[in-house]
Scaffold this active site. Structure first.
Site, PDB file in Angstrom:
ATOM      1  N   ARG A 191      12.330 -19.355 -21.713  1.00  0.00           N
ATOM      2  CA  ARG A 191      11.136 -20.393 -21.092  1.00  0.00           C
ATOM      3  C   ARG A 191      10.329 -19.571 -19.918  1.00  0.00           C
ATOM      4  O   ARG A 191       9.237 -19.824 -19.992  1.00  0.00           O
ATOM      5  CB  ARG A 191      11.884 -21.587 -20.751  1.00  0.00           C
ATOM      6  CG  ARG A 191      11.048 -22.562 -20.266  1.00  0.00           C
ATOM      7  CD  ARG A 191      10.551 -23.235 -21.460  1.00  0.00           C
ATOM      8  NE  ARG A 191       9.489 -24.279 -20.843  1.00  0.00           N
ATOM      9  CZ  ARG A 191       8.914 -25.322 -21.473  1.00  0.00           C
ATOM     10  NH1 ARG A 191       9.408 -25.522 -22.708  1.00  0.00           N
ATOM     11  NH2 ARG A 191       7.986 -25.996 -20.795  1.00  0.00           N
TER      12      ARG A 191
ATOM     13  N   ILE B 178       5.586 -28.393 -19.371  1.00  0.00           N
ATOM     14  CA  ILE B 178       5.944 -28.408 -17.938  1.00  0.00           C
ATOM     15  C   ILE B 178       6.093 -26.687 -17.691  1.00  0.00           C
ATOM     16  O   ILE B 178       6.527 -25.826 -18.172  1.00  0.00           O
ATOM     17  CB  ILE B 178       7.202 -28.921 -17.731  1.00  0.00           C
ATOM     18  CG1 ILE B 178       7.483 -30.227 -18.064  1.00  0.00           C
ATOM     19  CG2 ILE B 178       7.615 -28.624 -16.029  1.00  0.00           C
ATOM     20  CD1 ILE B 178       6.575 -31.253 -17.423  1.00  0.00           C
TER      21      ILE B 178
ATOM     22  N   ASN C 249      -3.853 -31.856 -13.050  1.00  0.00           N
ATOM     23  CA  ASN C 249      -3.204 -32.471 -14.190  1.00  0.00           C
ATOM     24  C   ASN C 249      -3.918 -33.927 -14.049  1.00  0.00           C
ATOM     25  O   ASN C 249      -4.133 -34.483 -13.296  1.00  0.00           O
ATOM     26  CB  ASN C 249      -1.674 -32.396 -14.145  1.00  0.00           C
ATOM     27  CG  ASN C 249      -1.292 -33.335 -15.606  1.00  0.00           C
ATOM     28  OD1 ASN C 249      -1.625 -32.803 -16.613  1.00  0.00           O
ATOM     29  ND2 ASN C 249       0.020 -34.001 -15.483  1.00  0.00           N
ATOM     30  N   THR C 250      -3.787 -34.238 -15.386  1.00  0.00           N
ATOM     31  CA  THR C 250      -4.183 -35.678 -15.420  1.00  0.00           C
ATOM     32  C   THR C 250      -3.207 -36.369 -16.386  1.00  0.00           C
ATOM     33  O   THR C 250      -2.706 -35.999 -17.545  1.00  0.00           O
ATOM     34  CB  THR C 250      -5.713 -36.114 -16.143  1.00  0.00           C
ATOM     35  OG1 THR C 250      -5.751 -37.245 -16.457  1.00  0.00           O
ATOM     36  CG2 THR C 250      -5.853 -35.137 -17.498  1.00  0.00           C
ATOM     37  N   HIS C 251      -2.578 -37.604 -15.869  1.00  0.00           N
ATOM     38  CA  HIS C 251      -1.606 -38.235 -16.724  1.00  0.00           C
ATOM     39  C   HIS C 251      -2.032 -39.760 -16.836  1.00  0.00           C
ATOM     40  O   HIS C 251      -2.682 -40.354 -16.005  1.00  0.00           O
ATOM     41  CB  HIS C 251      -0.322 -38.384 -15.393  1.00  0.00           C
ATOM     42  CG  HIS C 251       0.757 -39.120 -16.047  1.00  0.00           C
ATOM     43  ND1 HIS C 251       1.619 -38.588 -17.054  1.00  0.00           N
ATOM     44  CD2 HIS C 251       1.333 -40.185 -15.855  1.00  0.00           C
ATOM     45  CE1 HIS C 251       2.604 -39.216 -17.455  1.00  0.00           C
ATOM     46  NE2 HIS C 251       2.326 -40.583 -16.633  1.00  0.00           N
TER      47      HIS C 251
ATOM     48  N   ASP D 198       3.099 -29.872  -8.940  1.00  0.00           N
ATOM     49  CA  ASP D 198       4.103 -29.239  -8.166  1.00  0.00           C
ATOM     50  C   ASP D 198       5.405 -29.223  -9.159  1.00  0.00           C
ATOM     51  O   ASP D 198       5.153 -29.188 -10.491  1.00  0.00           O
ATOM     52  CB  ASP D 198       4.703 -29.950  -7.006  1.00  0.00           C
ATOM     53  CG  ASP D 198       5.318 -31.513  -7.356  1.00  0.00           C
ATOM     54  OD1 ASP D 198       5.762 -31.648  -8.482  1.00  0.00           O
ATOM     55  OD2 ASP D 198       5.600 -32.182  -6.617  1.00  0.00           O
TER      56      ASP D 198
ATOM     57  N   GLY E 285       7.883 -30.774 -10.047  1.00  0.00           N
ATOM     58  CA  GLY E 285       8.539 -31.905 -10.533  1.00  0.00           C
ATOM     59  C   GLY E 285       8.079 -32.454 -11.684  1.00  0.00           C
ATOM     60  O   GLY E 285       7.032 -31.528 -12.280  1.00  0.00           O
TER      61      GLY E 285
ATOM     62  N   ASP F 178       5.245 -34.902 -13.134  1.00  0.00           N
ATOM     63  CA  ASP F 178       4.381 -35.775 -12.710  1.00  0.00           C
ATOM     64  C   ASP F 178       4.490 -36.180 -11.155  1.00  0.00           C
ATOM     65  O   ASP F 178       4.155 -37.459 -11.007  1.00  0.00           O
ATOM     66  CB  ASP F 178       4.154 -36.891 -13.775  1.00  0.00           C
ATOM     67  CG  ASP F 178       3.869 -36.404 -14.953  1.00  0.00           C
ATOM     68  OD1 ASP F 178       2.840 -35.335 -15.318  1.00  0.00           O
ATOM     69  OD2 ASP F 178       4.188 -36.981 -16.097  1.00  0.00           O
TER      70      ASP F 178
HETATM   71  C1  GRF Z   1      -4.665 -37.751 -22.164  1.00  0.00           C
HETATM   72  O1  GRF Z   1      -4.462 -39.109 -21.976  1.00  0.00           O
HETATM   73  C2  GRF Z   1      -3.588 -37.171 -21.028  1.00  0.00           C
HETATM   74  O2  GRF Z   1      -3.422 -37.980 -19.880  1.00  0.00           O
HETATM   75  C3  GRF Z   1      -2.566 -37.031 -21.871  1.00  0.00           C
HETATM   76  O3  GRF Z   1      -2.819 -36.782 -23.400  1.00  0.00           O
HETATM   77  C4  GRF Z   1      -4.091 -37.243 -23.509  1.00  0.00           C
HETATM   78  C5  GRF Z   1      -4.908 -36.159 -23.905  1.00  0.00           C
HETATM   79  O4  GRF Z   1      -6.259 -36.439 -24.528  1.00  0.00           O
HETATM   80  N1  GRF Z   1      -1.394 -36.186 -21.414  1.00  0.00           N
HETATM   81  P1  GRF Z   1      -7.275 -35.069 -24.896  1.00  0.00           P
HETATM   82  O5  GRF Z   1      -6.449 -34.361 -26.043  1.00  0.00           O
HETATM   83  O6  GRF Z   1      -7.905 -34.868 -23.661  1.00  0.00           O
HETATM   84  O7  GRF Z   1      -8.043 -35.963 -26.104  1.00  0.00           O
END
Ligand code: GRF
Length: 209
Positions: free
Chosen positions: A74, A101, A116-118, A150, A152, A154
């Site tokens: 990894r 990760i 990142n977007t969560h 970071d 961790g 999320d």
């Molecule tokens: C998003 O909701 C993201 O937060 C999650 O997976 C989705 C990705 O969607 N981890 P896309 O590939 O951008 O359509």
């Protein structure tokens, strides 16, 4: 004469359908990279054959794939990913649905500028199933969080959040679609502001200049 604004360099990482990537591409196309503040210089993935990569190819962008299974450890994968991203000399790296990760080496190079977007309101419902977990818990509101990564899962400093109401009739996919609608707009807005204005991180607080 005022100096022409310089567009920052973004590398975007994807694992799936890439609609967040597409939202960034569309906004940069619509406003122009200089006014938006950034342009995408490459798109990377942890797997082949995904729509996210196809979107990048259609936009004429260089792509790369870095698969965990092609590396002995990894750690070696993490170093290879850092190398592949670093080759494009990004100012910001955006994980837009990148389902891996990253490790120490990646964070040593890109920590503090890896976004990142969560699909949940952190610190609630971290991990790979943020939408399913919020639904199962019976939460009445959930949403999305754009944050710095970071070491961790999320847990990094939060940049911005968007709220979505949970409806009685929601299943995971209906709820996720409504979250993604908000998420795409939030990501586009946040990445543009970071690129245009710069930022600093004070403890857990992100300050956009
Ligand atoms: C998003 O909701 C993201 O937060 C999650 O997976 C989705 C990705 O969607 N981890 P896309 O590939 O951008 O359509």
């Amino acid at each position: 004469m005022a100096a022409k604004p310089v567009a920052k360099r973004l590398v975007v990482l994807v694992s799936g359908s890439g609609t967040n990537l597409q939202a960034l591409l569309d906004e940069i196309e619509r406003t122009g990279a200089e006014s938006y503040g950034a342009r995408i210089v490459a798109v990377g993935a942890d797997r082949d054959g995904i729509e996210g990569l196809a979107r990048a190819e259609r936009a004429g962008l260089p792509t790369f794939v870095c698969r965990v299974k092609d590396h002995e450890t990894r750690q070696a994968w993490d170093a290879a990913l850092a190398e592949a991203v670093g080759a494009y000399e990004p100012d910001l790296v955006v994980s837009a649905g990148f389902m891996k990760i990253v490790g120490k080496e990646f964070l040593a190079r890109f920590g503090g500028r890896f976004v990142n977007t969560h699909p949940a309101l952190l610190p609630s419902f971290p991990g790979a199933h943020g939408v399913r977990d919020a639904l199962a818990y019976g939460a009445k509101v959930t949403g999305c969080t754009v944050h710095f990564v970071d070491d961790g899962v999320d847990t990094g400093p939060i940049i911005a959040q968007g709220v979505v109401e949970v409806r009685d009739e929601d299943d995971e996919s209906a709820l996720h679609e409504r979250i993604k609608d908000v998420e795409r707009r939030l990501l586009v807005e946040v990445v543009g502001r970071l690129a245009r204005n710069g930022h600093r991180i004070e403890g857990r607080k992100v300050v956009i200049q």
